[in-house]
Each structure stands twice: as structure tokens, then as C-alpha cells.
Enzyme design. Structure first.
Site, PDB file in Angstrom:
ATOM      1  N   THR A   1      50.397  41.793  27.658  1.00  0.00           N
ATOM      2  CA  THR A   1      49.539  41.370  28.780  1.00  0.00           C
ATOM      3  C   THR A   1      48.230  40.872  28.183  1.00  0.00           C
ATOM      4  O   THR A   1      47.919  41.178  27.027  1.00  0.00           O
ATOM      5  CB  THR A   1      49.248  42.542  29.727  1.00  0.00           C
ATOM      6  OG1 THR A   1      48.537  43.541  28.967  1.00  0.00           O
ATOM      7  CG2 THR A   1      50.509  43.159  30.276  1.00  0.00           C
TER       8      THR A   1
ATOM      9  N   GLU B   1      54.914  42.511  33.408  1.00  0.00           N
ATOM     10  CA  GLU B   1      55.726  43.738  33.450  1.00  0.00           C
ATOM     11  C   GLU B   1      56.992  43.558  34.283  1.00  0.00           C
ATOM     12  O   GLU B   1      57.821  44.459  34.357  1.00  0.00           O
ATOM     13  CB  GLU B   1      54.892  44.891  34.025  1.00  0.00           C
ATOM     14  CG  GLU B   1      53.786  45.398  33.101  1.00  0.00           C
ATOM     15  CD  GLU B   1      52.464  44.653  33.243  1.00  0.00           C
ATOM     16  OE1 GLU B   1      52.480  43.501  33.723  1.00  0.00           O
ATOM     17  OE2 GLU B   1      51.414  45.209  32.873  1.00  0.00           O
TER      18      GLU B   1
ATOM     19  N   LYS C   1      34.538  45.450  48.832  1.00  0.00           N
ATOM     20  CA  LYS C   1      34.434  46.511  49.829  1.00  0.00           C
ATOM     21  C   LYS C   1      33.090  46.406  50.518  1.00  0.00           C
ATOM     22  O   LYS C   1      32.055  46.682  49.933  1.00  0.00           O
ATOM     23  CB  LYS C   1      34.602  47.879  49.155  1.00  0.00           C
ATOM     24  CG  LYS C   1      35.983  48.004  48.555  1.00  0.00           C
ATOM     25  CD  LYS C   1      36.141  49.202  47.651  1.00  0.00           C
ATOM     26  CE  LYS C   1      37.430  49.068  46.865  1.00  0.00           C
ATOM     27  NZ  LYS C   1      37.260  48.538  45.515  1.00  0.00           N
TER      28      LYS C   1
ATOM     29  N   TRP D   1      37.582  46.011  53.816  1.00  0.00           N
ATOM     30  CA  TRP D   1      37.926  45.232  52.629  1.00  0.00           C
ATOM     31  C   TRP D   1      37.915  43.746  52.958  1.00  0.00           C
ATOM     32  O   TRP D   1      38.415  43.323  53.992  1.00  0.00           O
ATOM     33  CB  TRP D   1      39.321  45.611  52.115  1.00  0.00           C
ATOM     34  CG  TRP D   1      39.329  46.921  51.408  1.00  0.00           C
ATOM     35  CD1 TRP D   1      38.334  47.856  51.393  1.00  0.00           C
ATOM     36  CD2 TRP D   1      40.393  47.437  50.612  1.00  0.00           C
ATOM     37  NE1 TRP D   1      38.715  48.925  50.639  1.00  0.00           N
ATOM     38  CE2 TRP D   1      39.984  48.703  50.142  1.00  0.00           C
ATOM     39  CE3 TRP D   1      41.656  46.971  50.250  1.00  0.00           C
ATOM     40  CZ2 TRP D   1      40.766  49.500  49.330  1.00  0.00           C
ATOM     41  CZ3 TRP D   1      42.455  47.757  49.449  1.00  0.00           C
ATOM     42  CH2 TRP D   1      42.013  49.009  48.982  1.00  0.00           C
TER      43      TRP D   1
HETATM   44  P1  ADP Z   1      48.325  39.175  32.615  1.00  0.00           P
HETATM   45  O1  ADP Z   1      48.342  37.921  31.852  1.00  0.00           O
HETATM   46  O2  ADP Z   1      46.959  39.608  33.055  1.00  0.00           O
HETATM   47  O3  ADP Z   1      49.227  40.213  32.099  1.00  0.00           O
HETATM   48  P2  ADP Z   1      50.287  38.446  34.459  1.00  0.00           P
HETATM   49  O4  ADP Z   1      50.612  37.075  33.998  1.00  0.00           O
HETATM   50  O5  ADP Z   1      51.208  39.536  34.238  1.00  0.00           O
HETATM   51  O6  ADP Z   1      48.886  38.800  33.967  1.00  0.00           O
HETATM   52  O7  ADP Z   1      49.854  38.383  35.968  1.00  0.00           O
HETATM   53  C1  ADP Z   1      50.111  39.341  36.918  1.00  0.00           C
HETATM   54  C2  ADP Z   1      49.151  39.285  38.065  1.00  0.00           C
HETATM   55  O8  ADP Z   1      48.834  37.952  38.447  1.00  0.00           O
HETATM   56  C3  ADP Z   1      49.713  39.885  39.322  1.00  0.00           C
HETATM   57  O9  ADP Z   1      49.676  41.281  39.299  1.00  0.00           O
HETATM   58  C4  ADP Z   1      48.818  39.283  40.387  1.00  0.00           C
HETATM   59  O10 ADP Z   1      47.583  39.933  40.470  1.00  0.00           O
HETATM   60  C5  ADP Z   1      48.576  37.904  39.850  1.00  0.00           C
HETATM   61  N1  ADP Z   1      49.481  36.957  40.507  1.00  0.00           N
HETATM   62  C6  ADP Z   1      50.624  36.433  40.024  1.00  0.00           C
HETATM   63  N2  ADP Z   1      51.156  35.580  40.914  1.00  0.00           N
HETATM   64  C7  ADP Z   1      50.344  35.561  41.996  1.00  0.00           C
HETATM   65  C8  ADP Z   1      50.351  34.878  43.257  1.00  0.00           C
HETATM   66  N3  ADP Z   1      51.292  34.018  43.591  1.00  0.00           N
HETATM   67  N4  ADP Z   1      49.344  35.159  44.119  1.00  0.00           N
HETATM   68  C9  ADP Z   1      48.371  36.021  43.803  1.00  0.00           C
HETATM   69  N5  ADP Z   1      48.301  36.673  42.645  1.00  0.00           N
HETATM   70  C10 ADP Z   1      49.269  36.452  41.740  1.00  0.00           C
END
Ligand code: ADP
Length: 540
Positions: A186, A331, A438, A443
Site C-alpha cells: 500500500t 487489500e 465532523k 458528518w
Molecule cells: P493505497 O494506494 O493507499 O493502498 P488503494 O489503491 O488500495 O490505496 O486505495 C484504496 C482506497 O481508495 C479505498 O479504500 C477508498 O478509500 C479509495 N477508493 C477506491 N476507489 C474509490 C471510489 N470509486 N470512490 C471513492 N473512493 C475510492
């Protein structure tokens, strides 16, 4: 009593062999780092993947050893996807946009033995190799005559000479389908990066699921352009699901600007593309002023961060391209939900259909999801109640690689997202839990506030963050990048919110900025934005 069906492990090697046999002349086209266009077929890709496997054997690399890549989307990276995993080693795709310190940390943590890199990343490898203590072999993804002399990198050789002397015959080994196939860290916006370790089974099941008609609906009739990088979450699994369906693959290489992507779509008659909103923003910004249209593109999957309604509408209304909004995470391999309509929605008006398509979508078979309150109690699926989103399924992680404790809550993985789910199962992300604003005990969704701002014709990008407020706890402030040559004032933008959201949700202020910092996966980095605005004072 057991069933009497053949028990064949689901292995990644079977995907490329299937494509080579049944779609042998389907094309794989790549814009190379060298600048030119390379094209060949699944048959040739499979042969070279076998050469990779033989080359890894020749290095005496053990089963389960990690082979890292620092590479763009291209055919050589594709061959490594199959040659490395297919032969029982683990492909570790590293995100080159991470900080060099993080890259060195990741390579050591994963104990990478081999590092394959595109020449664009030569300076990066030169900067980190001395700190990558486990890496024994460096492979530059180029021909022998392009190999830089005096690079200072030990045991460096070119990919073409490395695999060139190897046979294209190889008997892919058979092993337990739960064996690790690839890993991805990540981006580590908080603390050190953490690694998801995918298996042959999880990746193959994910590829099957991705190809379903209500998911990505990939087919042998498609020419698919993954703009999502192969260095992060396996380009949403497209290198696997394309082979499974026999779709033509078009790889953009390093050229991700609007002009290059547009030209590639047109030249290769791409029907289907996948990427994060920031990339499509660049594409639309290139096309709009010149009145360009697509001649072949029909559908695009957009995910990774919330796709603004204005973008879905622009693709739909101005270009006749259907946007499939998708949600997932590292994940989750990454696909969790995808937004397609149901039969019963046929009779809805265009506006009503659009309202649904703006959501992040329905769970894909295999993924189970629920929303819970702070006590872990399940919340109703009424489209209004929001809570922490939890998931489980065969392509969701059970643990991090060398993790420090069970990440699951009663068998469910907490996504860190806050969402609603409606009675039809459509999930909508309200926010990342750490980004929710918040205000006065209520929210505010930063995504909603950003979506309104980017619908304004003068706004290129917008990020909403909560600022500490003596009375309300936090109040929203919107940071805005204007489109080049366009003017809008603070007052005009705040007035634009009137009637589009509840009054108390309208931001207290607008801050115009030159850029909004982006993270390694193209998402707005709100942590950095907060640092940029640390001296900012809310208007009295
Ligand atoms: P990282 O690179 O930080 O590991 P990821 O590529 O795993 O991130 O991204 C996961 C996160 O991206 C999700 O938990 C969510 O918050 C955000 N995300 C992914 N797709 C969407 C979407 N279509 N709309 C809103 N948020 C999204």
C-alpha cells in the site's frame, strides 16, 4: 462424499497458456519507454514468459523467491507477470512514485532477489541499489545495446540478453493454488507501507470475476487499455483478465498525458479503458478545447478515488462513453464493487439512472460487505445510514505479509472507508474515515463537497478538508485549482453551492492553490494538503 470432478489447481500460468492456444494471434500493443510502438501476439508473449521462467531457473532462484519490478505498463512487464508467478516465484511490483527511502525499505522488507526496471527508473535504481541488501541481480528492461555503460549497478544485464539465450519451451510446474503469486505494498500514507500477498487462487478467481458482464464485461471483442499501472494492484487484474478473455491489450508505457493516451486510443481502436479520475481529467482537458471525439471507445472503468459526477456526465453526454464506477483497494486485489444497473432500472429516466451510476456500485459475487457502527453492530441497508465498511471474500487479504497482528475484525477486513448501502445493494462511499469532516456532531462528506466544486466549469481539481473550529469542531474548506485561463472568485464558487447541498455543509472558505498534491497512486494527498495549509486561518 466428495465430488468426482477433476481437481486442478487454479494457476496463473494457465491463463497465458489459454490465451496462447485460443487467442494466439490477438495483439498486445505497447508504447515503449524507447518511444516507439511494439506489437506482438499472445502466442509470442507466452513464449517469452516461458523464456523468463527458464532464465529465473538459470539464476537458481528458489520457489517463492521475490522478483521485483519498477516498470510501466508494457509487454516486458506482462511477460514477467507470467514468467515469475507461473514458475512459482513471487512478482513484487514496486510503485516507482514512492519515495526512494520507501522503495529501499520495501525491497528489503520483501527480501527481493532480482530487480527488473525500465530505463526511465535507472536514476532511481542508482540511488537505492546500495541499500537493497537482498537484491543479487539487476535486469534493465531493454535490448543489450541500450544497456547503460558504467551505471554503477552491480550484476546488471539487459532483459533481452537475459532471456534471449533461453528456450521458449517450459513445463509450467503444478503446485498448491494457495501459493503466493504476487505482492503489492500500500502507498503508506500513514506509517510504513504494508504488503498484500496475493495467491494464484485469489488472482485467478479475481480475474474470472472481473470478466463478468456486470463487472468489467471483458471479451475477446475488446481492445483494452489499462492506464491503471501494472506497478499497483496488478493494474486491477487486467493483465490476467485480458488473457482469460483473449481481449487485445494496449499498454500506454510511460506516456500518460492526455495527448498520448488519446492518440493511442484512436490508433489502436481501443474499446475499453481503465484508470483513476486524475488520468481521465488530463484526457478530457486535452480533448475538449480541440473538439476531439472518440471513434472506438465505448466504456471506461473509473475507480481508485471517487469519480466526480461531472466526469461521468462528460464521458456519457459529450463522448458517448459509458463510465463504470468501481471501488476497491490494494487489500482486495482490488475489485470490490462496480456500478452497473439492474433490469428493473430500465424504465427509469436518464436522470434517475445517473443517480445510481454515481454510486460506487454493487458487490461482485465473491465479495461480501457490511456497514457497522462504532460498536461493530450491523447497520441497515437504507441508502442513508452510514458506517464503517467491512468486507470479506476469497480475494480479500487475511493478513499482511510479515504483518504485526490480525487486521481482521471477526473475519471481516475493515476498509477504512465510510459508506452507505441501499436496499438494492448499491454502496456509496461517503469518505475515507480519516477524511470525514465532523461539524457540530454531524458528518460532512468531503467527496460530496469536492464533487460540487469540480462541476463548476472553471474548476480543474478540488480537495475538501476539515479545519479546526472553536464552536463546530471542524468546518469544511475547499482547496481549488482553476482550469488554465479560467477565472472564478471565492464568492462565485461559494454561491455555486447554493441549492446543491445543505447550507451548513457549504464550505466556510475557498483557498486557491496551484496544485493539489497527489500520492503515489494518483490520489489527492490530503495529509500533504493539510501541511501546506497549516498556517491557514478560517475566516472569522
Ligand atoms: P493505497 O494506494 O493507499 O493502498 P488503494 O489503491 O488500495 O490505496 O486505495 C484504496 C482506497 O481508495 C479505498 O479504500 C477508498 O478509500 C479509495 N477508493 C477506491 N476507489 C474509490 C471510489 N470509486 N470512490 C471513492 N473512493 C475510492
Amino acid at each position: 462424499m466428495l465430488g468426482l470432478m477433476q481437481s486442478q489447481p487454479m494457476l496463473i500460468s494457465s491463463l497465458i497458456e489459454f490465451a496462447a492456444r485460443h487467442h494466439s494471434d490477438a495483439e498486445i500493443v505497447s508504447r515503449r519507454v524507447e518511444g516507439d510502438i511494439h506489437r506482438y501476439t499472445y502466442r509470442e508473449a507466452a513464449q517469452r514468459a516461458r523464456q523468463v521462467a527458464n532464465a529465473l531457473d538459470a539464476l537458481a532462484l528458489g520457489f517463492g523467491d521475490r522478483v521485483a519490478t519498477l516498470a510501466w505498463n508494457g509487454y516486458r512487464h506482462f511477460e514477467l507477470y507470467y514468467g515469475v508467478s507461473g514458475s512459482g516465484r513471487v512478482l513484487h511490483t514496486i510503485n516507482p512514485r514512492l519515495h526512494p527511502d520507501q522503495i529501499a525499505w520495501i525491497a528489503n522488507h520483501a527480501e527481493d532477489q532480482v530487480l527488473c526496471f525500465d530505463l526511465s527508473f535507472l536514476p532511481l535504481v542508482q540511488a537505492v541499489h546500495a541499500r537493497c541488501s537482498t537484491v543479487k541481480h539487476y535486469i534493465a528492461l531493454c535490448a543489450a545495446d541500450k544497456l547503460p555503460a558504467d551505471s554503477g549497478i552491480p550484476n546488471l544485464r539487459s532483459y533481452e540478453s537475459w532471456i534471449g539465450s533461453q528456450s521458449g519451451d517450459y513445463d509450467w510446474p503444478s503446485f498448491d493454488e494457495n501459493t503466493a503469486s504476487s505482492m503489492c505494498y500500500t502507498s503508506g500514507t500513514t506509517g510504513n507501507p504494508k504488503a498484500a500477498l496475493y495467491s494464484h487462487r485469489s488472482s485467478t478467481l479475481h480475474a474470472y470475476a472481473a470478466a463478468l458482464p456486470d463487472v468489467m464485461a471483458l471479451s475477446a471483442r475488446d481492445a483494452i487499455l489499462p492506464v491503471v499501472p501494472m506497478f499497483h494492484v496488478n493494474a486491477w487484474g487486467i493483465p490476467y483478465s485480458a488473457a482469460l478473455t483473449g481481449a487485445k491489450l494496449v499498454f500506454p508505457g510511460p506516456a500518460l498525458d492526455g495527448k498520448s493516451v488519446y492518440e493511442l486510443i484512436e490508433a489502436e481502436q481501443v474499446t475499453y479503458a481503465a484508470g483513476v479520475p486524475t488520468v481521465w481529467q488530463m484526457l478530457l482537458t486535452h480533448m475538449k478545447p480541440q473538439g476531439l471525439q472518440f471513434s472506438s471507445l465505448r466504456r471506461t472503468v473509473i475507480g481508485g478515488s471517487a469519480c466526480p459526477p461531472a466526469m461521468i456526465q462528460a464521458f456519457n453526454d459529450d463522448y458517448g462513453v459509458e463510465v463504470l464506477h468501481a471501488w476497491g483497494m490494494t487489500e482486495m486485489s482490488p475489485l470490490g464493487t462496480l456500478c452497473t444497473l439492474k433490469n428493473k432500472h430500465d424504465s427509469l429516466s436518464a436522470d434517475e439512472k445517473m443517480k445510481i451510476r454515481l454510486k460506487q456500485g454493487r458487490a461482485i459475487y465473491g465479495i461480501d460487505m457490511k456497514i457497522v457502527d462504532s460498536a461493530g453492530k450491523s447497520l441497515p441497508w437504507d441508502g442513508k445510514t452510514y458506517g464503517d465498511l467491512l468486507v470479506k471474500g476469497p480475494w480479500v487479504i487475511r493478513d499482511y505479509y510479515k504483518g504485526d497482528g490480525d487486521p481482521l475484525q471477526g473475519g471481516w477486513f475493515p476498509t477504512g472507508d465510510v459508506a452507505t448501502i441501499d436496499a438494492d445493494g448499491y454502496m456509496q462511499i461517503t469518505d475515507r474515515s480519516k477524511d470525514v469532516i465532523k461539524s457540530g456532531g454531524e458528518w460532512i462528506s468531503s467527496i460530496d463537497i469536492e464533487n460540487i466544486a469540480v462541476a463548476h466549469p472553471c474548476v480543474l481539481m478540488a480537495a475538501c478538508i476539515g479545519m479546526a473550529h472553536p464552536k463546530w469542531d471542524e468546518r469544511p474548506v475547499i482547496a481549488v485549482v482553476k482550469k488554465p485561463g479560467m477565472e472564478v472568485t471565492r464568492e462565485q464558487l461559494l454561491a455555486f453551492y447554493e441549492g446543491k447541498t445543505a447550507k451548513w455543509q457549504i464550505p466556510d472558505d475557498v483557498v486557491f492553490v496551484d496544485v493539489i498534491p497527489l500520492g503515489a497512486t494518483g490520489k489527492m494527498l490530503k495529509t500533504r494538503l493539510r501541511e501546506m495549509l497549516k498556517d491557514y486561518q478560517l475566516p472569522a
